[in-house]
Design an enzyme around this catalytic site. Structure first.
Site, PDB file in Angstrom:
ATOM      1  N   TYR A  64       0.848  -1.189   0.000  1.00 33.55           N
ATOM      2  CA  TYR A  64       0.000   0.000   0.000  1.00 33.55           C
ATOM      3  C   TYR A  64       0.890   1.248   0.000  1.00 33.55           C
ATOM      4  O   TYR A  64       1.236   1.785   1.049  1.00 33.55           O
ATOM      5  CB  TYR A  64      -0.921   0.035   1.215  1.00 33.55           C
ATOM      6  N   SER A 210     -12.965  -5.718   1.101  1.00 40.35           N
ATOM      7  CA  SER A 210     -14.023  -5.261   0.189  1.00 40.35           C
ATOM      8  C   SER A 210     -15.394  -5.687   0.699  1.00 40.35           C
ATOM      9  O   SER A 210     -16.220  -6.204  -0.063  1.00 40.35           O
ATOM     10  CB  SER A 210     -13.781  -5.792  -1.233  1.00 40.35           C
ATOM     11  N   PRO A 211     -15.669  -5.488   2.000  1.00 42.21           N
ATOM     12  CA  PRO A 211     -16.928  -5.959   2.575  1.00 42.21           C
ATOM     13  C   PRO A 211     -18.151  -5.180   2.121  1.00 42.21           C
ATOM     14  O   PRO A 211     -19.280  -5.615   2.365  1.00 42.21           O
ATOM     15  CB  PRO A 211     -16.694  -5.773   4.078  1.00 42.21           C
ATOM     16  N   GLN A 214     -16.821  -2.282  -2.752  1.00 42.63           N
ATOM     17  CA  GLN A 214     -16.370  -0.996  -3.292  1.00 42.63           C
ATOM     18  C   GLN A 214     -17.462   0.078  -3.233  1.00 42.63           C
ATOM     19  O   GLN A 214     -17.579   0.915  -4.117  1.00 42.63           O
ATOM     20  CB  GLN A 214     -15.888  -1.166  -4.728  1.00 42.63           C
ATOM     21  N   GLY A 215     -18.283   0.025  -2.194  1.00 44.12           N
ATOM     22  CA  GLY A 215     -19.304   1.049  -2.002  1.00 44.12           C
ATOM     23  C   GLY A 215     -20.680   0.684  -2.519  1.00 44.12           C
ATOM     24  O   GLY A 215     -21.660   1.393  -2.240  1.00 44.12           O
ATOM     25  N   LEU A 217     -22.682  -1.635  -1.594  1.00 45.23           N
ATOM     26  CA  LEU A 217     -23.616  -1.984  -0.524  1.00 45.23           C
ATOM     27  C   LEU A 217     -23.995  -0.799   0.349  1.00 45.23           C
ATOM     28  O   LEU A 217     -24.764  -0.957   1.298  1.00 45.23           O
ATOM     29  CB  LEU A 217     -23.031  -3.123   0.322  1.00 45.23           C
ATOM     30  N   GLY A 219     -25.606   1.586  -1.050  1.00 46.56           N
ATOM     31  CA  GLY A 219     -26.849   1.963  -1.705  1.00 46.56           C
ATOM     32  C   GLY A 219     -26.760   3.240  -2.522  1.00 46.56           C
ATOM     33  O   GLY A 219     -27.720   3.606  -3.201  1.00 46.56           O
TER      34      GLY A 219
END
Length: 319
Positions: A64, A210-211, A214-215, A217, A219
């Protein structure tokens, strides 16, 4: 805040930790430049909110930003003492184009980047290298014996390689602590390829990266599909942030929004709560946060619990 043992170890962590890929500072090639640069004062504010919200660990990696994420994280934790005194750090060794011999050779660089803070969990970042998992675990075990690291994990390992890693570590009186893999309500592959089943059998924790897909979930793309036009090609390809995924997951998102209203939380928090409770205490999550309000959401996701019926219902959606 609830603490859980990470796998079969004595390391006790909150179910949600902060992923810090976004602290790469735009450095270190394609991986480091995946996210825009964040001002250090913004990073520090994000970490402060996480700590005050009860989150007690942070996941970073050598790749990173070629150590930049590690350096920024360590500097922020130092500046936030004594609030940060009990925080825990997980980082990762980058194996691609290297052999296991590099593990002891490069540990000094990791410790320097982290300002000599304790490395509570040291992970092999990918299963691809010039050495076997057995050779890598032998070198990791030596680092643990020498006191450089506390616990050993892997990332993106198959069920077969997890077994190989754990078997090798047992010869040293150690256990494989964790396997960090992609997992979310919109990415259920580990439920079908043996990884989750093997983790439960061996007592290995799953750390879900990545739970939030990438955004997706959160909404926000369902509410405003036009936002998809601003997504980079890399996020569309690697993260699956695309229009067809948004449309396919609308029924799931509708139910998540209903639950969010019922609990007085956000869809993001519903998605994370499902992740950390749907498989008992096996799964931990490391969502990222690039803004202070994101950090507030992460901590809040641990302050309630969906019912077993709700967990099962969300898990039954096919997307």
């Amino acid at each position: 805040m609830e603490l859980r043992h990470l796998g079969a170890t004595d390391l006790r962590l909150t179910p949600i930790g902060l992923g810090t890929w976004q602290f790469s500072g735009g450095r270190g090639g394609i991986v480091g430049k995946y996210w825009p640069t964040l001002p250090e004062e913004q990073v520090r504010e994000i970490i402060r909110i996480c700590l005050e919200g009860g989150i007690n660990w942070f996941d970073t990696a050598e790749v990173y930003g070629n150590g930049e994420s590690e350096r920024v994280l360590a500097a922020s934790l130092q500046a936030l003492a004594p609030l940060s005194n009990e925080s825990r750090i997980a980082t990762k060794w980058w194996p691609i184009m290297r052999t296991a011999a590099n593990i002891p050779q490069s540990i000094g660089e990791r410790k320097k980047a982290l300002a000599d803070r304790t490395i509570d969990l040291y992970q092999v970042h990918q299963p691809f290298s010039f050495s076997s998992a057995t050779s890598e675990m032998k070198q990791m075990a030596k680092l643990a014996e020498q006191g450089h690291i506390r616990h050993i994990g892997v990332s993106n390992f198959s069920a077969k390689k997890m077994r190989e890693a754990d078997r090798t570590l047992r010869d040293y009186g150690l256990r494989l602590a964790s396997n960090q893999v992609k997992y979310s309500l919109l990415d259920r592959q580990i439920e079908h390829n043996g990884i989750l089943e093997t983790a439960k059998e061996l007592g290995v924790a799953i750390i879900a990266y990545s739970p939030l897909k990438q955004g997706l979930l959160s909404g926000k793309f369902h509410r405003n599909p036009e936002l998809l036009q601003g997504i980079s090609a890399a996020r569309r390809i690697n993260g699956g942030v695309k229009r067809e995924t948004v449309e396919r997951s609308r029924p799931l998102m509708t139910r998540m929004e209903q639950l969010a209203e019922q609990y007085g939380v956000s869809p993001t928090q519903i998605a994370l709560n499902w992740l950390i409770h749907a498989n008992g205490e096996t799964v931990f999550a490391i969502p990222g946060a690039s803004k202070p309000h994101h950090a507030e959401e992460l901590a809040g996701a641990m302050r309630f619990k969906l019912t077993s019926e709700e967990l099962s219902e969300l898990g039954s959606f096919k997307v």
